[in-house]
Motif scaffolding. Structure first.
Motif, PDB file in Angstrom:
ATOM      1  N   GLN A 330      39.325  39.107  43.172  1.00 41.72           N
ATOM      2  CA  GLN A 330      39.414  39.469  44.584  1.00 41.72           C
ATOM      3  C   GLN A 330      38.493  40.662  44.858  1.00 41.72           C
ATOM      4  O   GLN A 330      38.504  41.661  44.128  1.00 41.72           O
ATOM      5  CB  GLN A 330      40.854  39.858  44.958  1.00 41.72           C
ATOM      6  CG  GLN A 330      41.852  38.725  44.798  1.00 41.72           C
ATOM      7  CD  GLN A 330      42.550  38.749  43.453  1.00 41.72           C
ATOM      8  OE1 GLN A 330      41.970  39.168  42.451  1.00 41.72           O
ATOM      9  NE2 GLN A 330      43.793  38.309  43.430  1.00 41.72           N
ATOM     10  N   THR A 331      37.697  40.557  45.905  1.00 44.67           N
ATOM     11  CA  THR A 331      36.778  41.653  46.231  1.00 44.67           C
ATOM     12  C   THR A 331      37.530  42.933  46.557  1.00 44.67           C
ATOM     13  O   THR A 331      36.973  44.031  46.444  1.00 44.67           O
ATOM     14  CB  THR A 331      35.890  41.272  47.423  1.00 44.67           C
ATOM     15  OG1 THR A 331      36.734  40.912  48.538  1.00 44.67           O
ATOM     16  CG2 THR A 331      34.989  40.094  47.076  1.00 44.67           C
ATOM     17  N   GLU A 332      38.822  42.789  46.939  1.00 47.67           N
ATOM     18  CA  GLU A 332      39.620  43.971  47.245  1.00 47.67           C
ATOM     19  C   GLU A 332      39.722  44.909  46.047  1.00 47.67           C
ATOM     20  O   GLU A 332      39.873  46.125  46.206  1.00 47.67           O
ATOM     21  CB  GLU A 332      41.030  43.568  47.693  1.00 47.67           C
ATOM     22  CG  GLU A 332      41.109  42.951  49.082  1.00 47.67           C
ATOM     23  CD  GLU A 332      40.783  41.461  49.089  1.00 47.67           C
ATOM     24  OE1 GLU A 332      40.337  40.939  48.033  1.00 47.67           O
ATOM     25  OE2 GLU A 332      40.965  40.820  50.136  1.00 47.67           O
ATOM     26  N   ALA A 333      39.635  44.351  44.831  1.00 47.31           N
ATOM     27  CA  ALA A 333      39.741  45.191  43.643  1.00 47.31           C
ATOM     28  C   ALA A 333      38.542  46.129  43.531  1.00 47.31           C
ATOM     29  O   ALA A 333      38.683  47.319  43.222  1.00 47.31           O
ATOM     30  CB  ALA A 333      39.852  44.321  42.398  1.00 47.31           C
ATOM     31  N   GLU A 356      46.515  43.093  46.901  1.00 44.67           N
ATOM     32  CA  GLU A 356      45.638  42.169  46.180  1.00 44.67           C
ATOM     33  C   GLU A 356      44.706  42.923  45.243  1.00 44.67           C
ATOM     34  O   GLU A 356      44.444  42.486  44.111  1.00 44.67           O
ATOM     35  CB  GLU A 356      44.841  41.321  47.170  1.00 44.67           C
ATOM     36  CG  GLU A 356      45.665  40.248  47.855  1.00 44.67           C
ATOM     37  CD  GLU A 356      44.789  39.233  48.584  1.00 44.67           C
ATOM     38  OE1 GLU A 356      43.542  39.340  48.476  1.00 44.67           O
ATOM     39  OE2 GLU A 356      45.343  38.351  49.242  1.00 44.67           O
ATOM     40  N   GLY A 357      44.201  44.054  45.699  1.00 43.13           N
ATOM     41  CA  GLY A 357      43.344  44.856  44.847  1.00 43.13           C
ATOM     42  C   GLY A 357      44.071  45.382  43.627  1.00 43.13           C
ATOM     43  O   GLY A 357      43.526  45.381  42.517  1.00 43.13           O
ATOM     44  N   TRP A 358      45.320  45.800  43.798  1.00 37.28           N
ATOM     45  CA  TRP A 358      46.081  46.330  42.667  1.00 37.28           C
ATOM     46  C   TRP A 358      46.448  45.239  41.664  1.00 37.28           C
ATOM     47  O   TRP A 358      46.466  45.483  40.448  1.00 37.28           O
ATOM     48  CB  TRP A 358      47.341  47.044  43.151  1.00 37.28           C
ATOM     49  CG  TRP A 358      47.081  48.432  43.654  1.00 37.28           C
ATOM     50  CD1 TRP A 358      47.339  48.928  44.896  1.00 37.28           C
ATOM     51  CD2 TRP A 358      46.508  49.506  42.906  1.00 37.28           C
ATOM     52  NE1 TRP A 358      46.961  50.239  44.983  1.00 37.28           N
ATOM     53  CE2 TRP A 358      46.446  50.634  43.765  1.00 37.28           C
ATOM     54  CE3 TRP A 358      46.022  49.641  41.610  1.00 37.28           C
ATOM     55  CZ2 TRP A 358      45.932  51.861  43.368  1.00 37.28           C
ATOM     56  CZ3 TRP A 358      45.507  50.865  41.192  1.00 37.28           C
ATOM     57  CH2 TRP A 358      45.464  51.957  42.067  1.00 37.28           C
ATOM     58  N   TYR A 359      46.722  44.037  42.143  1.00 37.48           N
ATOM     59  CA  TYR A 359      46.973  42.936  41.205  1.00 37.48           C
ATOM     60  C   TYR A 359      45.757  42.740  40.297  1.00 37.48           C
ATOM     61  O   TYR A 359      45.885  42.618  39.067  1.00 37.48           O
ATOM     62  CB  TYR A 359      47.270  41.639  41.968  1.00 37.48           C
ATOM     63  CG  TYR A 359      48.709  41.472  42.379  1.00 37.48           C
ATOM     64  CD1 TYR A 359      49.628  40.880  41.523  1.00 37.48           C
ATOM     65  CD2 TYR A 359      49.158  41.887  43.629  1.00 37.48           C
ATOM     66  CE1 TYR A 359      50.957  40.709  41.896  1.00 37.48           C
ATOM     67  CE2 TYR A 359      50.479  41.729  44.016  1.00 37.48           C
ATOM     68  CZ  TYR A 359      51.380  41.145  43.148  1.00 37.48           C
ATOM     69  OH  TYR A 359      52.700  40.990  43.527  1.00 37.48           O
ATOM     70  N   ALA A 360      44.576  42.675  40.907  1.00 32.18           N
ATOM     71  CA  ALA A 360      43.360  42.427  40.134  1.00 32.18           C
ATOM     72  C   ALA A 360      43.016  43.608  39.229  1.00 32.18           C
ATOM     73  O   ALA A 360      42.618  43.422  38.068  1.00 32.18           O
ATOM     74  CB  ALA A 360      42.203  42.132  41.077  1.00 32.18           C
ATOM     75  N   ARG A 416      31.627  46.380  35.152  1.00 26.34           N
ATOM     76  CA  ARG A 416      30.560  45.878  34.287  1.00 26.34           C
ATOM     77  C   ARG A 416      30.562  44.345  34.268  1.00 26.34           C
ATOM     78  O   ARG A 416      29.519  43.709  34.218  1.00 26.34           O
ATOM     79  CB  ARG A 416      30.726  46.404  32.861  1.00 26.34           C
ATOM     80  CG  ARG A 416      30.449  47.892  32.716  1.00 26.34           C
ATOM     81  CD  ARG A 416      30.232  48.265  31.256  1.00 26.34           C
ATOM     82  NE  ARG A 416      31.373  47.976  30.402  1.00 26.34           N
ATOM     83  CZ  ARG A 416      32.388  48.808  30.203  1.00 26.34           C
ATOM     84  NH1 ARG A 416      32.419  49.997  30.823  1.00 26.34           N
ATOM     85  NH2 ARG A 416      33.385  48.480  29.384  1.00 26.34           N
ATOM     86  N   THR A 417      31.766  43.768  34.322  1.00 27.35           N
ATOM     87  CA  THR A 417      31.877  42.316  34.251  1.00 27.35           C
ATOM     88  C   THR A 417      31.402  41.642  35.522  1.00 27.35           C
ATOM     89  O   THR A 417      30.728  40.607  35.490  1.00 27.35           O
ATOM     90  CB  THR A 417      33.340  41.912  33.965  1.00 27.35           C
ATOM     91  OG1 THR A 417      33.774  42.534  32.744  1.00 27.35           O
ATOM     92  CG2 THR A 417      33.487  40.395  33.850  1.00 27.35           C
ATOM     93  N   TYR A 418      31.730  42.231  36.671  1.00 26.20           N
ATOM     94  CA  TYR A 418      31.423  41.609  37.951  1.00 26.20           C
ATOM     95  C   TYR A 418      30.244  42.246  38.688  1.00 26.20           C
ATOM     96  O   TYR A 418      29.928  41.844  39.796  1.00 26.20           O
ATOM     97  CB  TYR A 418      32.659  41.594  38.852  1.00 26.20           C
ATOM     98  CG  TYR A 418      33.707  40.625  38.344  1.00 26.20           C
ATOM     99  CD1 TYR A 418      33.642  39.277  38.684  1.00 26.20           C
ATOM    100  CD2 TYR A 418      34.727  41.044  37.504  1.00 26.20           C
ATOM    101  CE1 TYR A 418      34.584  38.375  38.214  1.00 26.20           C
ATOM    102  CE2 TYR A 418      35.678  40.152  37.022  1.00 26.20           C
ATOM    103  CZ  TYR A 418      35.599  38.828  37.376  1.00 26.20           C
ATOM    104  OH  TYR A 418      36.527  37.928  36.906  1.00 26.20           O
ATOM    105  N   GLY A 419      29.655  43.252  38.071  1.00 29.51           N
ATOM    106  CA  GLY A 419      28.433  43.848  38.641  1.00 29.51           C
ATOM    107  C   GLY A 419      28.673  44.574  39.935  1.00 29.51           C
ATOM    108  O   GLY A 419      27.818  44.556  40.817  1.00 29.51           O
TER     109      GLY A 419
END
Length: 419
Positions: A330-333, A356-360, A416-419
């Protein structure tokens, strides 16, 4: 239907019958012949108990005629409601069903009587023990007053103030039941079209989750999943993680052995899927199902554990069958990290606007722990934080870092993983 208000009441507590009232009556046995007695109050109690025994036997045996003889047929709405209940329970794999009259709760209401009933219901293969709930029903005598028939199972005022009243979907409206390997699906007329896909997803997900979890957690066994468009059941719940039920994708619900003891031992855990998730593609549904199945499997292991770890673990397990390059975030993360958060979240954050951000982000804290310390460190941390243990102390002792360091490690790995 009556709500129990504005009644002329008098309690019936025949002292000599107290022991008899306290004794439970198994659904599969009992004698319906009236016991001779010169005590009219005893006859009322005995008559109600005979009706309860007959009702339980008829439901277990799926004996419609026997069931109909326990209800008064004057109110078409009540009869229709009871017919639905009979049909609902006829679809369930009942291992045990029993109705017991509470000793000191019989109250006169004109010529009829209200009484509290203890219900014990166990689903075979899904509940470790019978689930005990309470209800309040109204009984009216036949013309010869030899039998007492059920006229209402609804007392709204009593239900609102009673912790032991815990209705299930089959108590509240028409359901459609579908079963697969290790899965009991409860649907309604709107969602039953998706039953095959949901049951298959849960059945396959059980094995995928089991393959990731350590041996001491093991297989959760049979799983009950609710997928309902009718909001009645969801609106009856008072412990949802979000304030708006329409925002609920899914939740795992503990079912206490005794509904009056919400924090006590659990008979089973059940999964509730929001109807809107059925419109998602199969991969999204499967991932969500694996997330909830992880909660079911963790069960009592997760009691008192902070939500960032339990939700992070559920996400961590749910993505294992997905190729790393295809695991969606989720982009919220990323936005949450960019906002400058600097420590692990409190449980309340998972019901807030940044949920949603906190879940991710919690997922990626778990990814960081597994990558840095090895996957067993996740399960050791779960055990260490159980039952409300001090978070700073446990993380410091087991991982040698602060909670802020742990969050930062997860955030950096995610970026690092999602840039």
């Amino acid at each position: 239907m009556s709500t129990g208000a504005d009644r002329s009441r008098s309690r019936i507590v025949p002292a000599l019958l107290l022991a008899a009232l306290l004794a439970g009556v198994l659904a599969a046995c009992g004698d319906d012949s009236p016991a001779p007695s010169s005590d009219p109050e005893a006859e009322v109690v005995a008559g109600i108990e005979r009706t309860l025994r007959q009702r339980a036997r008829a439901l277990v045996a799926h004996d419609e005629a026997g069931f109909d003889r326990t209800i008064r047929a004057r109110d078409p709405e009540f009869v229709a409601e009871q017919t639905t209940y009979f049909d609902n329970l006829g679809q369930l794999p009942l291992e045990m069903l029993r109705f017991d009259l509470a000793a000191d709760t019989v109250e006169r209401d004109g010529k009829a009587y209200w009484a509290e009933i203890t219900v014990r219901l166990q689903l075979q293969g899904y509940d470790a023990t019978p689930v005990v709930t309470r209800d309040r029903w109204r009984f009216a005598p036949t013309r010869n007053e030899r039998r007492y028939l059920l006229t209402s199972t609804t007392d709204t005022a009593w239900e609102k103030k009673t912790s032991g009243a815990q209705p299930q979907p089959w108590d509240l409206g028409e359901v459609e039941v579908r079963e697969g390997p290790g899965v009991l699906g409860i649907f309604d007329a709107t969602t039953v079209a998706t039953a095959e896909a949901v049951v298959a997803s849960v059945s396959e997900g059980r094995f995928q989750v089991k393959a990731v979890l350590p041996g001491d957690i093991g297989d959760p066994g049979g799983v009950v999943v609710y997928t309902l468009a009718d909001p009645t059941y969801v609106e009856s719940l008072d412990s949802l993680p979000v304030s708006d039920p329409d925002r609920l994708d899914a939740v795992t619900l503990p079912v206490p052995r005794n509904a009056a003891d919400a924090g006590g031992p659990v008979a089973s855990y059940r999964i509730l899927l929001g109807p809107h998730v059925l419109d998602e593609d199969g991969e999204v549904l499967d991932r969500l199902v694996r997330h909830e199945l992880t909660h079911v499997a963790l069960g009592d292991h997760a009691r008192g554990v902070p939500m960032w770890l339990t939700e992070g673990l559920a996400e961590y397990v749910s993505v294992r069958p997905i190729a790393p390059a295809e695991r969606r975030l989720q982009t919220e993360a990323l936005n949450l990290v960019a906002s400058g958060v600097d420590d692990l979240p409190a449980d309340e954050a998972f019901g807030g606007e940044d949920a949603e951000g906190w879940y991710a982000l919690s997922w990626w804290v778990c990814e960081y722990i597994a990558a840095t310390y090895g996957e067993p460190a996740l399960w050791e941390l779960l055990d260490g934080l159980a039952n409300g243990a001090d978070q700073d102390e446990v993380i410091g002792d087991q991982l040698g870092v602060s909670t802020a360091d742990l969050l930062q490690g997860g955030a950096d790995l995610m970026r690092r993983t999602y840039g």
